[in-house]
Motif scaffolding. Structure first.
Motif, short mmCIF file in Angstrom:
data_model
loop_
_atom_site.label_atom_id
_atom_site.label_comp_id
_atom_site.label_asym_id
_atom_site.label_seq_id
_atom_site.Cartn_x
_atom_site.Cartn_y
_atom_site.Cartn_z
N SER A 18 0.82 -1.21 0.00
CA SER A 18 0.00 0.00 0.00
C SER A 18 0.85 1.26 0.00
O SER A 18 0.60 2.20 -0.76
CB SER A 18 -0.93 0.02 1.21
OG SER A 18 -1.86 -1.02 1.12
N ARG A 27 -0.46 9.72 -5.40
CA ARG A 27 -1.78 10.15 -4.94
C ARG A 27 -2.24 9.24 -3.81
O ARG A 27 -1.73 8.13 -3.67
CB ARG A 27 -2.80 10.11 -6.08
CG ARG A 27 -3.04 8.70 -6.62
CD ARG A 27 -4.23 8.66 -7.56
NE ARG A 27 -4.42 7.38 -8.20
CZ ARG A 27 -5.01 6.33 -7.65
NH1 ARG A 27 -5.45 6.39 -6.41
NH2 ARG A 27 -5.15 5.20 -8.32
N PRO A 28 -3.20 9.72 -3.03
CA PRO A 28 -3.74 8.83 -1.98
C PRO A 28 -4.49 7.66 -2.62
O PRO A 28 -5.11 7.80 -3.67
CB PRO A 28 -4.71 9.73 -1.21
CG PRO A 28 -4.38 11.12 -1.60
CD PRO A 28 -3.75 11.06 -2.96
N LEU A 29 -4.44 6.52 -1.98
CA LEU A 29 -5.15 5.35 -2.47
C LEU A 29 -6.62 5.44 -2.08
O LEU A 29 -6.96 6.01 -1.05
CB LEU A 29 -4.53 4.08 -1.90
CG LEU A 29 -3.07 3.87 -2.26
CD1 LEU A 29 -2.51 2.66 -1.53
CD2 LEU A 29 -2.90 3.70 -3.76
N THR A 30 -7.47 4.89 -2.92
CA THR A 30 -8.91 4.93 -2.67
C THR A 30 -9.44 3.51 -2.52
O THR A 30 -8.72 2.53 -2.76
CB THR A 30 -9.64 5.61 -3.84
OG1 THR A 30 -9.47 4.81 -5.01
CG2 THR A 30 -9.11 7.02 -4.09
N MET A 31 -10.70 3.41 -2.18
CA MET A 31 -11.34 2.10 -2.06
C MET A 31 -11.36 1.39 -3.42
O MET A 31 -11.32 0.17 -3.49
CB MET A 31 -12.76 2.23 -1.51
CG MET A 31 -12.81 2.66 -0.05
SD MET A 31 -11.98 1.49 1.04
CE MET A 31 -13.12 0.12 0.97
N ASP A 33 -9.02 1.20 -5.43
CA ASP A 33 -7.71 0.58 -5.63
C ASP A 33 -7.56 -0.72 -4.83
O ASP A 33 -6.59 -1.46 -5.03
CB ASP A 33 -6.60 1.54 -5.19
CG ASP A 33 -6.60 2.84 -5.95
OD1 ASP A 33 -6.94 2.83 -7.15
OD2 ASP A 33 -6.28 3.88 -5.35
N ARG A 34 -8.48 -1.00 -3.98
CA ARG A 34 -8.36 -2.11 -3.03
C ARG A 34 -8.16 -3.46 -3.70
O ARG A 34 -7.30 -4.24 -3.29
CB ARG A 34 -9.59 -2.14 -2.13
CG ARG A 34 -9.47 -3.09 -1.00
CD ARG A 34 -10.64 -2.94 -0.07
NE ARG A 34 -10.46 -3.81 1.06
CZ ARG A 34 -11.44 -4.29 1.79
NH1 ARG A 34 -12.69 -3.94 1.51
NH2 ARG A 34 -11.20 -5.07 2.80
#
Length: 68
Positions: A18, A27-31, A33-34
């Protein structure tokens, strides 16, 4: 170190994937990307947790390729 290796290796691998993915994507990871992150983590664990293999997996992943 011993505790992480014996009891929390899956959790450590997931956190490493992660963090490296977030850095690589910039960039920030999002749901969303899960699923991709779970697949990367599974492949990373199968490669005996080698960092070089993780980098190659990440660069070749749809998650990273979509960034380009």
């Amino acid at each position: 170190k011993r505790y992480l290796l014996l009891e929390r290796q899956d959790q450590f691998a997931q956190a490493l994937v992660s963090k490296l993915a977030g850095y690589a994507l910039g960039r920030p990871l999002t749901m969303a990307d899960r699923v991709d992150l779970e697949q990367l983590t599974t492949q990373f664990r199968k490669s005996d947790d080698r960092l070089w293999d993780l980098i190659q997996l990440l660069v070749g992943s749809d998650l990273f390729q979509a960034k380009l």
